[in-house]
Design a protein around this motif. Structure first.
Motif, PDB file in Angstrom:
ATOM      1  N   TRP A  17     -18.894  10.236  -5.341  1.00  0.00           N
ATOM      2  CA  TRP A  17     -18.694   9.028  -6.145  1.00  0.00           C
ATOM      3  C   TRP A  17     -19.882   8.079  -5.996  1.00  0.00           C
ATOM      4  O   TRP A  17     -20.415   7.564  -6.974  1.00  0.00           O
ATOM      5  CB  TRP A  17     -17.385   8.345  -5.741  1.00  0.00           C
ATOM      6  CG  TRP A  17     -17.136   7.050  -6.421  1.00  0.00           C
ATOM      7  CD1 TRP A  17     -16.587   6.864  -7.659  1.00  0.00           C
ATOM      8  CD2 TRP A  17     -17.427   5.749  -5.917  1.00  0.00           C
ATOM      9  NE1 TRP A  17     -16.521   5.516  -7.955  1.00  0.00           N
ATOM     10  CE2 TRP A  17     -17.027   4.823  -6.893  1.00  0.00           C
ATOM     11  CE3 TRP A  17     -17.986   5.276  -4.739  1.00  0.00           C
ATOM     12  CZ2 TRP A  17     -17.167   3.448  -6.715  1.00  0.00           C
ATOM     13  CZ3 TRP A  17     -18.123   3.914  -4.562  1.00  0.00           C
ATOM     14  CH2 TRP A  17     -17.714   3.017  -5.551  1.00  0.00           C
ATOM     15  N   PHE A 141     -12.088  14.371 -10.473  1.00  0.00           N
ATOM     16  CA  PHE A 141     -13.506  13.965 -10.457  1.00  0.00           C
ATOM     17  C   PHE A 141     -14.282  14.767 -11.493  1.00  0.00           C
ATOM     18  O   PHE A 141     -15.042  14.200 -12.286  1.00  0.00           O
ATOM     19  CB  PHE A 141     -14.102  14.173  -9.059  1.00  0.00           C
ATOM     20  CG  PHE A 141     -15.526  13.717  -8.925  1.00  0.00           C
ATOM     21  CD1 PHE A 141     -15.819  12.414  -8.565  1.00  0.00           C
ATOM     22  CD2 PHE A 141     -16.586  14.592  -9.155  1.00  0.00           C
ATOM     23  CE1 PHE A 141     -17.134  11.977  -8.435  1.00  0.00           C
ATOM     24  CE2 PHE A 141     -17.902  14.169  -9.027  1.00  0.00           C
ATOM     25  CZ  PHE A 141     -18.175  12.864  -8.665  1.00  0.00           C
ATOM     26  N   PRO A 146     -16.043  10.252 -12.325  1.00  0.00           N
ATOM     27  CA  PRO A 146     -16.206   9.818 -10.940  1.00  0.00           C
ATOM     28  C   PRO A 146     -15.181   8.786 -10.471  1.00  0.00           C
ATOM     29  O   PRO A 146     -14.833   8.757  -9.293  1.00  0.00           O
ATOM     30  CB  PRO A 146     -17.614   9.222 -10.905  1.00  0.00           C
ATOM     31  CG  PRO A 146     -18.313   9.794 -12.069  1.00  0.00           C
ATOM     32  CD  PRO A 146     -17.260  10.069 -13.102  1.00  0.00           C
TER      33      PRO A 146
END
Length: 176
Positions: A17, A141, A146
């Motif tokens: 992330w 994800f 993200p």
């Protein structure tokens, strides 16, 4: 289960992330994790007991999980890396407030002859959540984006808070 599923889903992708959102490398990711880890230890070791004594175990669990949810959800909106570290630290620290209170509530709610079995079942559920959370996090994800694991983590804190409220209500009912 839900609480640790959310936390593990967030932790499992925080490096990816940070790289996707802020182009963080290993140094920035390690720094963010170190800061939030130290704050988490202080929260659980130095603050949690005081909070429980002041507002009670059920309120502590509910408040900390709701705050964790808010901080994780806000994480998806920010654009400044320093604010990302602050929100990560606040989210993880607020989550750690719930852990000793949750264990205490589970222990109090269990019949004395079954405390070991109940606490063992809780540990097994926590372990399972630490497998499921990262798997779900990886799927959202890559499939959504993200920020999706942070939203997943935020969303699963609410059922955890609801179960704490229900458990506290049931404990009060039994005490009467």
């Amino acid at each position: 289960f839900f609480s640790f599923m959310g936390l593990s889903s967030m932790w499992s992708i925080v490096g990816l992330w940070g790289q996707a959102r802020f182009d963080w490398g290993p140094k920035e990711i390690a720094g963010a994790m170190a800061i939030s880890g130290m704050a988490s230890a202080l929260s659980q070791g130095g603050v949690a007991g005081h909070v429980v004594m002041r507002i009670g175990a059920v309120s502590t669990v509910m408040m900390s999980l709701i705050l964790t949810s808010v901080f994780f959800a806000l994480q998806t909106l920010i654009t400044w890396p320093i604010l990302a570290v602050v929100l990560l630290t606040l989210g993880v620290s607020s989550h750690t407030l719930s852990q000793p209170a949750t264990t205490s509530l589970i222990s109090q709610a269990a019949h004395p002859a079954r405390q070991g079995a109940i606490l063992g079942a809780n540990a097994a559920g926590s372990s399972l959540s630490r497998v499921i959370g990262p798997m779900l996090s990886g799927f959202v994800f890559t499939g959504i984006g993200p920020n999706a694991p942070f939203l997943l983590a935020a969303c699963v804190m609410f059922p955890a808070a609801w179960f704490a409220w229900r458990g506290g209500r049931e404990m009060r009912r039994r005490a009467v």
